[in-house]
Design a protein around this motif. Structure first.
Motif, PDB file in Angstrom:
ATOM      1  N   UNK A 293       0.780  -1.228   0.040  1.00  0.00           N
ATOM      2  CA  UNK A 293       0.095  -0.034   0.120  1.00  0.00           C
ATOM      3  C   UNK A 293       1.004   1.208  -0.010  1.00  0.00           C
ATOM      4  N   UNK A 294       1.792   1.314   0.811  1.00  0.00           N
ATOM      5  CA  UNK A 294       2.719   2.564   0.980  1.00  0.00           C
ATOM      6  C   UNK A 294       3.379   2.447  -0.554  1.00  0.00           C
ATOM      7  N   UNK A 295       3.849   1.588  -1.286  1.00  0.00           N
ATOM      8  CA  UNK A 295       4.603   1.612  -2.405  1.00  0.00           C
ATOM      9  C   UNK A 295       3.538   2.157  -3.580  1.00  0.00           C
ATOM     10  N   UNK A 296       2.268   1.574  -3.571  1.00  0.00           N
ATOM     11  CA  UNK A 296       1.276   2.388  -4.232  1.00  0.00           C
ATOM     12  C   UNK A 296       1.146   3.862  -4.168  1.00  0.00           C
ATOM     13  N   UNK A 297       1.094   4.311  -2.918  1.00  0.00           N
ATOM     14  CA  UNK A 297       1.038   5.748  -2.850  1.00  0.00           C
ATOM     15  C   UNK A 297       2.171   6.633  -3.264  1.00  0.00           C
ATOM     16  N   UNK A 298       3.389   5.968  -2.957  1.00  0.00           N
ATOM     17  CA  UNK A 298       4.492   6.672  -3.494  1.00  0.00           C
ATOM     18  C   UNK A 298       4.616   6.437  -5.052  1.00  0.00           C
ATOM     19  N   UNK A 299       4.405   5.274  -5.486  1.00  0.00           N
ATOM     20  CA  UNK A 299       4.691   5.271  -6.934  1.00  0.00           C
ATOM     21  C   UNK A 299       3.410   6.009  -7.975  1.00  0.00           C
ATOM     22  N   UNK A 300       2.239   5.406  -7.440  1.00  0.00           N
ATOM     23  CA  UNK A 300       1.211   5.932  -8.169  1.00  0.00           C
ATOM     24  C   UNK A 300       0.573   7.068  -7.628  1.00  0.00           C
ATOM     25  N   UNK A 301       0.359   7.451  -6.647  1.00  0.00           N
ATOM     26  CA  UNK A 301      -0.444   8.814  -6.214  1.00  0.00           C
ATOM     27  C   UNK A 301       0.660   9.787  -6.282  1.00  0.00           C
ATOM     28  N   UNK A 302       1.952   9.601  -5.674  1.00  0.00           N
ATOM     29  CA  UNK A 302       2.893  10.847  -5.897  1.00  0.00           C
ATOM     30  C   UNK A 302       3.592  10.817  -7.348  1.00  0.00           C
ATOM     31  N   UNK A 303       3.984   9.550  -7.846  1.00  0.00           N
ATOM     32  CA  UNK A 303       4.741   9.473  -9.029  1.00  0.00           C
ATOM     33  C   UNK A 303       4.182   9.145 -10.074  1.00  0.00           C
ATOM     34  N   UNK A 304       2.689   9.138 -10.197  1.00  0.00           N
ATOM     35  CA  UNK A 304       1.801   8.802 -11.210  1.00  0.00           C
ATOM     36  C   UNK A 304       2.113   7.716 -12.294  1.00  0.00           C
ATOM     37  N   UNK A 305       2.722   6.701 -11.632  1.00  0.00           N
ATOM     38  CA  UNK A 305       3.070   5.564 -12.363  1.00  0.00           C
ATOM     39  C   UNK A 305       2.455   4.331 -11.638  1.00  0.00           C
ATOM     40  N   UNK A 306       1.798   3.377 -12.756  1.00  0.00           N
ATOM     41  CA  UNK A 306       1.178   2.283 -12.429  1.00  0.00           C
ATOM     42  C   UNK A 306       2.004   1.233 -11.586  1.00  0.00           C
ATOM     43  N   UNK A 307       1.684   0.601 -10.381  1.00  0.00           N
ATOM     44  CA  UNK A 307       2.623  -0.419  -9.913  1.00  0.00           C
ATOM     45  C   UNK A 307       2.396  -1.891 -10.699  1.00  0.00           C
ATOM     46  N   UNK A 308       3.112  -2.224 -11.528  1.00  0.00           N
ATOM     47  CA  UNK A 308       2.533  -3.173 -12.670  1.00  0.00           C
ATOM     48  C   UNK A 308       2.593  -4.591 -11.910  1.00  0.00           C
ATOM     49  N   UNK A 309       3.556  -4.753 -11.008  1.00  0.00           N
ATOM     50  CA  UNK A 309       3.362  -6.063 -10.452  1.00  0.00           C
ATOM     51  C   UNK A 309       2.178  -6.382  -9.445  1.00  0.00           C
ATOM     52  N   UNK A 310       1.555  -5.420  -9.201  1.00  0.00           N
ATOM     53  CA  UNK A 310       0.345  -5.446  -8.046  1.00  0.00           C
ATOM     54  C   UNK A 310      -0.875  -5.242  -8.919  1.00  0.00           C
ATOM     55  N   UNK A 311      -0.896  -4.999 -10.411  1.00  0.00           N
ATOM     56  CA  UNK A 311      -2.044  -4.739 -10.974  1.00  0.00           C
ATOM     57  C   UNK A 311      -2.920  -5.749 -11.461  1.00  0.00           C
ATOM     58  N   UNK A 312      -4.220  -5.748 -11.136  1.00  0.00           N
ATOM     59  CA  UNK A 312      -5.260  -6.800 -11.539  1.00  0.00           C
ATOM     60  C   UNK A 312      -5.938  -6.328 -12.690  1.00  0.00           C
ATOM     61  N   UNK A 313      -6.047  -5.003 -12.829  1.00  0.00           N
ATOM     62  CA  UNK A 313      -7.303  -4.662 -13.779  1.00  0.00           C
ATOM     63  C   UNK A 313      -7.088  -3.325 -14.135  1.00  0.00           C
ATOM     64  N   UNK A 314      -7.216  -2.649 -15.324  1.00  0.00           N
ATOM     65  CA  UNK A 314      -7.212  -1.175 -15.594  1.00  0.00           C
ATOM     66  C   UNK A 314      -8.342  -0.761 -16.361  1.00  0.00           C
ATOM     67  N   UNK A 315      -9.130   0.337 -15.995  1.00  0.00           N
ATOM     68  CA  UNK A 315     -10.238   0.636 -16.966  1.00  0.00           C
ATOM     69  C   UNK A 315     -11.437   0.393 -16.061  1.00  0.00           C
TER      70      UNK A 315
END
Ligand code: FES
Length: 125
Positions: free
Chosen positions: A101-123
């Protein structure tokens, strides 16, 4: 814009517009939804929720709402969360432990990059 071919397409467009409208109503840039169904909680969704709230606070992020939902029907990848940022397609992540969860906040919310190894679905669903 792509052509509407069916009622389902139309419903999807409506759904998306409604969700974006709701987001605007909250005055927030985005929303993180944590699935708190039975198996989500069993898999540690409460810790996930706590970690997200902490990570947002630690990084001084005030424009992201955090909400809970019922189950997303994704037992096998719980805990799951959905990240919805204004103007972007929603992203569902699985196996979101407190650490992830912390990784997602840093990478996706702050960095605007999808955390691909945890991705289940997009759209939209
Ligand atoms: S309780 Fe498992 S996916 Fe809903």
């Amino acid at each position: 814009m792509s052509k509407v071919k069916s009622i389902e397409d139309l419903m999807k467009i409506k759904e998306k517009a409604l969700k974006e409208l709701q987001l605007r109503d909250t005055g927030k840039r985005g929303k993180i939804t944590v699935a708190m169904g039975t198996c989500g909680i069993a898999a540690g969704a409460k810790e996930t929720l706590r970690a997200i709230v902490e990570a947002l606070a630690e990084n001084n992020i005030n424009d992201i709402a955090v909400v809970q939902s019922g189950c997303m029907g994704l037992c096998e990848v719980e805990p799951t969360i959905e990240v919805r940022l204004e103007g972007q397609e929603p992203v569902v992540y699985g196996h979101v432990t407190a650490e992830n969860a912390k990784r997602i906040v840093k990478q996706h919310i702050l960095g605007n990059q999808i955390v691909s190894d945890l991705l289940v679905r997009k759209g939209e669903m």
